[in-house]
Design a protein around this motif. Structure first.
Motif, PDB file in Angstrom:
ATOM      1  N   VAL A 286       0.709  -1.235   0.074  1.00  0.00           N
ATOM      2  CA  VAL A 286       0.020  -0.067  -0.107  1.00  0.00           C
ATOM      3  C   VAL A 286       0.851   1.134   0.022  1.00  0.00           C
ATOM      4  O   VAL A 286       0.505   2.193  -0.739  1.00  0.00           O
ATOM      5  N   THR A 291      -0.730   4.209  -3.821  1.00  0.00           N
ATOM      6  CA  THR A 291      -1.532   4.173  -2.610  1.00  0.00           C
ATOM      7  C   THR A 291      -2.931   4.745  -3.248  1.00  0.00           C
ATOM      8  O   THR A 291      -4.011   3.969  -2.820  1.00  0.00           O
ATOM      9  N   ILE A 377      -5.280  -4.864  -3.278  1.00  0.00           N
ATOM     10  CA  ILE A 377      -3.973  -4.230  -3.236  1.00  0.00           C
ATOM     11  C   ILE A 377      -3.023  -5.146  -4.298  1.00  0.00           C
ATOM     12  O   ILE A 377      -2.155  -4.401  -5.084  1.00  0.00           O
TER      13      ILE A 377
END
Length: 570
Positions: A286, A291, A377
């Motif tokens: 992350v 991000t 992610i």
């Protein structure tokens, strides 16, 4: 009869069948040894048989898998909103042994493992190339990334966890509330009665053994390939086939030692290590990755999943010869079902004292959201690198499905820190490998010992090494295709057992609620009598033979050891 009818368990007291059921021990060994022997003697023939089985299932039973999983979800949602939701998985006075945080952590550990590490990067990159849900002109582009992630969510979301809810709930209900053995056959008691201790009970548990062994073997085969890719990336270990077999057997030996030791502390430490390494790894992705894009990608795709999950979940490919649905969706549904006895038993062990509603919501929703975050992610990072930075991830996926995770880490450009991160990922894969194999061994031996929490060490050795041998045979007989077929074949018969478990659970819940219903306005003026014996003050809850009854006395043994298994599912 009170609680577990020990006289009917037919557990040996001495010799090679000490503490196990002779029929279960013998039949399960014969089946697995016959398979391993056939794979060693004639791997090509076994591979051809697997190919025929996979083609036949995909051509003729895709509709069955799609419909079955849909029914499983409907059943779980019904229980959540039904009056049965307030019934406790245990005595009415029981309360959860674990805090919500610990419980959710263990649920996450049960479903987040080698399978998730293996597919989190590779699967979205496959789907963005040719998934049937892609709009025209969006393949191999960022425009198709969202659709690719929704398909990935479909395979790792509510559908799979509903399977675990049903098996785990039935095991916990009949074991901790009714005092029956912690085995699959216990859920069939309202239908078969004492016949669960005979042939039909053996069949149900043997199918669970079959599903567990082949489900775990599928995951071990996938994990071995990714461990080999990590060792090659970090240390230059060759990508030869023999290395994969050596890895399977070495790590299976380590897992077997863990299973034989009977020391829960070691596995607990490994499980906690898994959790912390997972948190560390995803935090780095992350922070170091894109991000803002990743967080928005997660939220957007959760919303799109909620909107599209029903039509996508009920879609049956009108042209099964295309192979996409069989390779992906049908494979996943078979894999989840094959893992159901394994993960379901673990979830049951850690959920005593919770209500049906609490159990269903917790197992269905929380792990799904955590898994979605992980997938968004890792998969989102890979998609970003591919389409925004020309990262070469698609080429890597098409060349070797086990390598992309390490390529994504390498593309971060972190130098030595990147090597450390790749090493952490490798350690995480290995620890999940060990915990899944160890826990699978304990589940199988628990089934053949009729619910005994500490099965004989000799059987744990046999099954620990046996799971590794099955994984090696599957790889030798056709690689990934054989692994996929094993899950399909193992899941098919157990899906039928699941429908019977649902029937038995509903029958028991309805009978219990009928007994607990408040009296009419006139109300009884005397104490209720036992419907079978007529004894004053007794109710069907005092008789475990009654489908709504709870044993008055002996109960299933308390689990002495809880291990966080993983999927692989999974």
């Amino acid at each position: 009869m009170t609680g577990i009818d020990q006289s009917r368990l037919n557990v040996g007291t001495r010799g090679i069948f000490r503490d196990v059921n002779p029929v279960m021990a013998t039949a399960s060994k014969v089946i697995i040894l016959a398979f391993v022997l056939a794979g060693v003697v004639a791997p090509e023939t076994v591979g051809e048989i697997f190919g025929w089985v996979q083609t036949w299932i995909n051509d003729n039973l895709a509709w069955y898998y799609i419909l079955s999983i849909a029914i499983f979800i409907f059943f779980v949602v019904f229980l959540i909103f039904s009056p049965y939701g307030s019934i406790r998985l245990g005595k009415d006075t029981d309360r959860p042994e674990f805090s919500n945080f610990s419980w959710f952590s263990m649920l996450f550990g049960a479903g987040m493992g080698i399978g998730l590490l293996f597919w989190s990067v590779s699967e979205p990159l496959y789907h963005v190339q040719n998934a049937p849900f892609l709009e025209e002109g969006t393949a191999n582009s960022m425009e198709g990334a969202g659709t690719a992630m929704q398909v990935t969510f479909l395979h790792w979301g509510l559908h799979g966890w509903a399977v675990y809810v049903i098996v785990g709930m039935a095991l916990a209900y009949f074991s901790y509330r009714k005092g029956l053995p912690l085995t699959i056959r216990a859920a069939l008691y309202p239908i078969l009665g004492k016949r669960i201790y005979g042939t039909w009970g053996h069949v149900a548990d043997l199918l669970a053994v079959f599903g567990t062994v082949f489900g775990v073997a599928t995951t071990l085969g996938l994990g071995a390939g990714q461990i080999q890719a990590g060792l090659n990336h970090l240390f230059g270990v060759p990508m030869d086939a023999w290395v994969k077999y050596v890895l399977i057997m070495v790590i299976s030996c380590v897992a077997t030692l863990s299973a034989v030791s009977g020391v829960g502390r070691g596995i607990k430490m490994l499980s906690e290590l898994n959790m912390w390494l997972s948190i560390l790894l995803i935090t780095v992705f992350v922070v170091v990755g894109p991000t803002v894009f990743l967080l928005g990608f997660f939220i957007t795709n959760v919303g799109d999943y909620v909107t599209n999950v029903i039509p996508m979940g009920l879609w049956v490919d009108p042209n099964p010869e295309s192979g996409w649905q069989g390779t992906w969706t049908i494979f996943y549904w078979g894999w989840w079902i094959a893992w159901a006895p394994f993960v379901g038993m673990f979830i049951a062990r850690v959920s005593r004292g919770r209500t049906i509603r609490e159990f269903a919501v917790g197992v269905l929703v929380v792990p799904t959201l955590i898994t979605f975050f992980w997938m968004a992610i890792f998969g989102g990072t890979a998609l970003w690198q591919e389409f925004e930075e020309n990262g070469g991830i698609i080429d890597a996926v098409n060349e070797d499905i086990a390598r992309p995770l390490f390529l994504v880490i390498d593309n971060f450009g972190l130098g030595v820190l990147g090597s450390v991160l790749a090493f952490i990922a490798l350690v995480l894969i290995i620890t999940y490998f060990v915990t899944s194999s160890d826990s699978g061994t304990l589940v199988v031996t628990t089934l053949i010992s009729m619910g005994k929490e500490e099965p004989p060490a000799g059987y744990r050795v046999f099954w620990g090494l046996g799971e590794g041998a099955v994984a090696a045979v599957l790889l030798a007989s056709g690689g990934l295709a054989a692994l996929q077929t094993a899950s399909l074949a193992a899941g098919l018969p157990f899906s039928i057992i699941m429908f019977i478990m649902m029937w038995g659970l509903m029958k028991a819940l309805a009978a219990e609620r009928a007994v607990a219903a408040p009296p009419g306005p006139a109300g009884p003026s005397v104490a209720p009598t036992h419907e079978a014996t007529g004894e004053p003050g007794a109710t069907p809850r005092d008789d475990p033979g009654h489908p709504s009854g709870e044993p008055d006395g002996a109960r299933a043994e308390e689990p002495e050891r809880v291990t966080v298994s993983d999927r692989a599912g999974d």
